[in-house]
Design a protein around this motif. Structure first.
Motif, PDB file in Angstrom:
ATOM      1  N   SER A   6       2.941  -5.720  -0.376  1.00  0.00           N
ATOM      2  CA  SER A   6       3.287  -4.332  -0.117  1.00  0.00           C
ATOM      3  C   SER A   6       2.034  -3.598   0.324  1.00  0.00           C
ATOM      4  O   SER A   6       1.026  -3.591  -0.394  1.00  0.00           O
ATOM      5  CB  SER A   6       3.871  -3.683  -1.377  1.00  0.00           C
ATOM      6  OG  SER A   6       4.111  -2.307  -1.180  1.00  0.00           O
ATOM      7  N   GLN A   7       2.099  -2.991   1.505  1.00  0.00           N
ATOM      8  CA  GLN A   7       0.955  -2.273   2.038  1.00  0.00           C
ATOM      9  C   GLN A   7       1.396  -0.917   2.584  1.00  0.00           C
ATOM     10  O   GLN A   7       2.372  -0.838   3.338  1.00  0.00           O
ATOM     11  CB  GLN A   7       0.265  -3.086   3.143  1.00  0.00           C
ATOM     12  CG  GLN A   7      -0.270  -4.422   2.660  1.00  0.00           C
ATOM     13  CD  GLN A   7      -1.139  -5.128   3.688  1.00  0.00           C
ATOM     14  OE1 GLN A   7      -2.265  -5.507   3.425  1.00  0.00           O
ATOM     15  NE2 GLN A   7      -0.603  -5.337   4.877  1.00  0.00           N
ATOM     16  N   SER A   8       0.661   0.123   2.188  1.00  0.00           N
ATOM     17  CA  SER A   8       0.926   1.458   2.719  1.00  0.00           C
ATOM     18  C   SER A   8      -0.406   2.145   2.984  1.00  0.00           C
ATOM     19  O   SER A   8      -1.376   1.951   2.251  1.00  0.00           O
ATOM     20  CB  SER A   8       1.762   2.282   1.739  1.00  0.00           C
ATOM     21  OG  SER A   8       1.073   2.473   0.516  1.00  0.00           O
ATOM     22  N   GLY A   9      -0.435   2.915   4.061  1.00  0.00           N
ATOM     23  CA  GLY A   9      -1.667   3.580   4.436  1.00  0.00           C
ATOM     24  C   GLY A   9      -2.101   3.140   5.822  1.00  0.00           C
ATOM     25  O   GLY A   9      -1.288   3.079   6.745  1.00  0.00           O
ATOM     26  N   ALA A  10      -3.384   2.775   5.952  1.00  0.00           N
ATOM     27  CA  ALA A  10      -3.897   2.417   7.272  1.00  0.00           C
ATOM     28  C   ALA A  10      -4.924   1.298   7.162  1.00  0.00           C
ATOM     29  O   ALA A  10      -5.672   1.201   6.182  1.00  0.00           O
ATOM     30  CB  ALA A  10      -4.531   3.641   7.935  1.00  0.00           C
ATOM     31  N   SER A  11      -4.913   0.441   8.175  1.00  0.00           N
ATOM     32  CA  SER A  11      -5.956  -0.570   8.395  1.00  0.00           C
ATOM     33  C   SER A  11      -6.095  -1.557   7.239  1.00  0.00           C
ATOM     34  O   SER A  11      -7.206  -1.912   6.835  1.00  0.00           O
ATOM     35  CB  SER A  11      -7.299   0.122   8.658  1.00  0.00           C
ATOM     36  OG  SER A  11      -7.208   1.002   9.757  1.00  0.00           O
ATOM     37  N   ASP A  29       1.413 -11.628  -5.832  1.00  0.00           N
ATOM     38  CA  ASP A  29       1.853 -10.248  -5.666  1.00  0.00           C
ATOM     39  C   ASP A  29       0.656  -9.430  -5.192  1.00  0.00           C
ATOM     40  O   ASP A  29      -0.339  -9.297  -5.913  1.00  0.00           O
ATOM     41  CB  ASP A  29       2.396  -9.707  -6.990  1.00  0.00           C
ATOM     42  CG  ASP A  29       3.114  -8.369  -6.824  1.00  0.00           C
ATOM     43  OD1 ASP A  29       2.846  -7.679  -5.824  1.00  0.00           O
ATOM     44  OD2 ASP A  29       3.926  -8.027  -7.695  1.00  0.00           O
ATOM     45  N   VAL A  30       0.762  -8.882  -3.987  1.00  0.00           N
ATOM     46  CA  VAL A  30      -0.317  -8.084  -3.405  1.00  0.00           C
ATOM     47  C   VAL A  30       0.213  -6.693  -3.101  1.00  0.00           C
ATOM     48  O   VAL A  30       1.231  -6.543  -2.405  1.00  0.00           O
ATOM     49  CB  VAL A  30      -0.868  -8.728  -2.116  1.00  0.00           C
ATOM     50  CG1 VAL A  30      -1.934  -7.829  -1.485  1.00  0.00           C
ATOM     51  CG2 VAL A  30      -1.439 -10.108  -2.412  1.00  0.00           C
ATOM     52  N   ALA A  31      -0.499  -5.654  -3.628  1.00  0.00           N
ATOM     53  CA  ALA A  31      -0.136  -4.271  -3.343  1.00  0.00           C
ATOM     54  C   ALA A  31      -1.401  -3.531  -2.922  1.00  0.00           C
ATOM     55  O   ALA A  31      -2.387  -3.491  -3.677  1.00  0.00           O
ATOM     56  CB  ALA A  31       0.493  -3.611  -4.568  1.00  0.00           C
ATOM     57  N   GLN A  32      -1.371  -2.971  -1.725  1.00  0.00           N
ATOM     58  CA  GLN A  32      -2.544  -2.269  -1.203  1.00  0.00           C
ATOM     59  C   GLN A  32      -2.150  -0.892  -0.689  1.00  0.00           C
ATOM     60  O   GLN A  32      -1.196  -0.765   0.074  1.00  0.00           O
ATOM     61  CB  GLN A  32      -3.216  -3.098  -0.105  1.00  0.00           C
ATOM     62  CG  GLN A  32      -3.686  -4.458  -0.589  1.00  0.00           C
ATOM     63  CD  GLN A  32      -4.573  -5.193   0.396  1.00  0.00           C
ATOM     64  OE1 GLN A  32      -5.639  -5.670   0.047  1.00  0.00           O
ATOM     65  NE2 GLN A  32      -4.130  -5.304   1.624  1.00  0.00           N
ATOM     66  N   MET A  33      -2.939   0.114  -1.107  1.00  0.00           N
ATOM     67  CA  MET A  33      -2.701   1.492  -0.695  1.00  0.00           C
ATOM     68  C   MET A  33      -4.019   2.109  -0.268  1.00  0.00           C
ATOM     69  O   MET A  33      -5.097   1.636  -0.636  1.00  0.00           O
ATOM     70  CB  MET A  33      -2.082   2.288  -1.843  1.00  0.00           C
ATOM     71  CG  MET A  33      -0.715   1.785  -2.294  1.00  0.00           C
ATOM     72  SD  MET A  33      -0.202   2.476  -3.894  1.00  0.00           S
ATOM     73  CE  MET A  33      -1.248   1.537  -5.013  1.00  0.00           C
ATOM     74  N   GLY A  34      -3.933   3.170   0.494  1.00  0.00           N
ATOM     75  CA  GLY A  34      -5.144   3.845   0.918  1.00  0.00           C
ATOM     76  C   GLY A  34      -5.525   3.458   2.333  1.00  0.00           C
ATOM     77  O   GLY A  34      -4.677   3.356   3.217  1.00  0.00           O
ATOM     78  N   VAL A  35      -6.833   3.171   2.526  1.00  0.00           N
ATOM     79  CA  VAL A  35      -7.340   2.863   3.861  1.00  0.00           C
ATOM     80  C   VAL A  35      -8.277   1.654   3.788  1.00  0.00           C
ATOM     81  O   VAL A  35      -9.148   1.588   2.909  1.00  0.00           O
ATOM     82  CB  VAL A  35      -8.107   4.059   4.462  1.00  0.00           C
ATOM     83  CG1 VAL A  35      -8.663   3.719   5.834  1.00  0.00           C
ATOM     84  CG2 VAL A  35      -7.208   5.280   4.548  1.00  0.00           C
ATOM     85  N   GLY A  36      -8.072   0.704   4.686  1.00  0.00           N
ATOM     86  CA  GLY A  36      -9.037  -0.368   4.882  1.00  0.00           C
ATOM     87  C   GLY A  36      -9.124  -1.396   3.779  1.00  0.00           C
ATOM     88  O   GLY A  36     -10.195  -1.975   3.547  1.00  0.00           O
TER      89      GLY A  36
END
Length: 532
Positions: free
Chosen positions: A396-401, A416-423
């Protein structure tokens, strides 16, 4: 009475009785031509022509065939050939330069051709029993060189084909070989084309296209396959190929407002095996964007009972102003891409993407693997490779780059990978069985790498803030590692576990914390806690 004369009279009476055919002809205008040939018994032909230079030909053989031809306008042509029993043909043409060619061979086939406008052409060929074809064309082509054309070929029994077309360069080609196949094609306007080929029994193909360029091709080989394509506006292309039994493929593509030089929305589905399911839903909102509106989905499934679902939504909403060759103006983005490849049985992949410049690749090799990808934002990238059985991956990825890569090689691994924010960047590699990895990153420019080599290892990484880095490497069995980093950033954590049943816990909060944990052997325990 002369014996030979009596015999001749009896023969004439017998022939007249055997060929009890009916033909009616009505022509109004100039230089119209009609030819009706009937051989057999109880055949019926009705030809009506109004206008100039129209040509109608009817040829009937065998028994109880029925042909009705009506042409109104100029330079229209109709050719009907019936070879069999109880076949029915209806040709109704109103306009100029229209052409219809109907060939029926068999029993109780039904063909209906209705054409209005100019420069349209329809061909129907039926060989078998109880087949039905309906072709309706309503609209004008630009010239005689760009005719609206529809071709239907049916070989077998109880096949159904329905083609409904409007105008411009529209083209539909439907071939059905087998029994009880159904093809329905509905097309509206401009450059649209559609081809459907079905070989087997009880296959169903449904194509609905609205306007501008649009192209759809459906090939189904086998039995009880179902393919549905719905495309609404602008450039949209869909290719579906299914080889096997009871496969299902559904594609729905839709774009928004006016777009120039649109080349968006493209879907290709390839399924080989039985009971596979693929669903693709793609859309974007375009507001005058030039260039770079490209949404793409490619699904390939080999095996049985695999499932793939892709949902992509992009927007081209005046993101920039420099347009090549056109000076300044709106320059739109979108460019979403999803590629799913499954080889094996009972695999499942679900991809949901919303935004611009997003890409997802899922490869599943084995049985009962599950991969889910959910991306919302700009410039997101996800890669998942599963080789083995019963692996599960959730991204799950939200944000940018953001960038995420997951490789699972073995059985029963979980990521399970969850990434938010930038870069945010995350990489997970699991080689073995029953390994578990959890990565959660929020903030800016965090980096996480996890390597698990062996069986039943567990790793959990949580990073918030800016510029945190975590590396975890586990070699052996039953190792456990937990890394938690918070604060404003600058954290650095490295964990190496080599052996079995080692445990490591790292907790850092604040700024510029550094931790290194190395465990070699069995049953080791280490805990690091650092604060402000």
């Amino acid at each position: 009475m002369n014996i030979s004369l009596l015999v001749g009279c009896l023969m004439m009476v017998t022939i007249g009785f055997a060929q009890n055919n009916t033909s009616a002809l009505s022509q109004s205008g100039n230089d119209n031509n009609s030819t009706v040939t009937q051989k057999g018994d109880l055949n019926t032909s009705d030809v009506m022509q109004t206008g100039d230079d129209n040509l109608a030909t009817v040829s009937q053989k065998k028994t109880e065939n029925d042909a009705v031809t009506s042409q109104v306008g100029d330079d229209n042509t109709s050719d009907v050939m019936q070879k069999g029993t109880l076949n029915m043909s209806t040709v109704d043409q109103a306009g100029d330069d229209l052409s219809a060619d109907v060939d029926q061979d068999g029993r109780e086939n039904i063909s209906t051709v209705t054409q209005t406008g100019d420069f349209a052409e329809a061909t129907v060929y039926q060989d078998g029993k109880f087949n039905e074809a309906t072709v309706t064309q309503d609209g004008d082509a630009l010239t005689s060189l760009g005719k609206n054309t529809a071709d239907v070929m049916q070989e077998g029994n109880r096949n159904l084909a329905v083609v409904d077309q409007d105008g411009r360069f529209i083209d539909a080609d439907v071939d059905q070989v087998g029994n009880r196949n159904t093809a329905t094609v509905s097309q509206d306007g401009e450059f649209i084309t559609s081809e459907s080929l079905q070989e087997g029994n009880r296959n169903t193909a449904t194509v609905t296209q609205d306007g501008t360029v649009l192209s759809s091709e459906i090939d189904q080989l086998g039995n009880r396959n179902d393919a549905t394509v719905t495309q609404t506006n602008f450039d949209a292309s869909s290719t579906i190929y299914q080889d096997g039994d009871r496969n299902s493929a559904t594609v729905a593509q839709n774009s928004g407002a006016v777009s120039l030089f649109d080349d968006g929305l493209n879907s290709e589905i390839d399924q080989i095996g039985d009971r596979n399911t693929a669903v693709v839903t793609q859309s974007y909102v375009s507001q005058g964007a030039l260039y770079e509106v490209d949404i793409d989905s490619d699904i390939d499934q080999e095996g049985d009972r695999n499932s793939a679902t892709v949902s992509q939504t992009g927007s081209a909403e005046l993101d920039g102003y420099l347009v090549p060759f056109f000076g300044f103006g709106p320059y739109g983005e979108a460019t979403l891409e999803s590629d799913i490849e499954q080889t094996g049985d009972l695999n499942e992949a679900v991809v949901n993407q919303v935004g611009d410049e997003i890409e997802s690749d899922v490869i599943q090799l084995g049985d009962e693997n599950l991969a889910t990808v959910d991306q919302v934002g700009v410039e997101l990238n996800s890669f998942v490779l599963q080789s083995g059985n019963g692996n599960e991956s959730a991204t799950s990825q939200s944000g940018a780059s953001h960038g995420s890569g997951v490789v699972q090689w073995g059985d029963g691994n979980s990521s399970d990978v969850a990434q938010m924010g930038v870069g945010q960047i995350s990489g997970v590699a699991q080689v073995g069985s029953m390994n578990t990895s959890t990565v959660s990153q929020d903030g800016e420019a965090n980096l996480s790498g996890v390597l698990q080599w062996g069986d039943s290892n567990m790793s959990a990484v949580s990073q918030t803030g800016t510029g945190s880095m975590s590396g975890v490497a586990q070699f052996g069995e039953g190792n456990m590692s937990t890394v938690t980093q918070g604060g404003d950033g600058g954290h650095l954590s490295g964990v190496l576990q080599w052996g079995d049943n080692n445990m490591s816990t790292v907790s850092q909060s604040g700024m510029s914390q550094t931790s290194t944990v190395s465990q070699i052997g069995n049953g080791n325990m280490g805990a690091v806690t650092q604060g402000n």
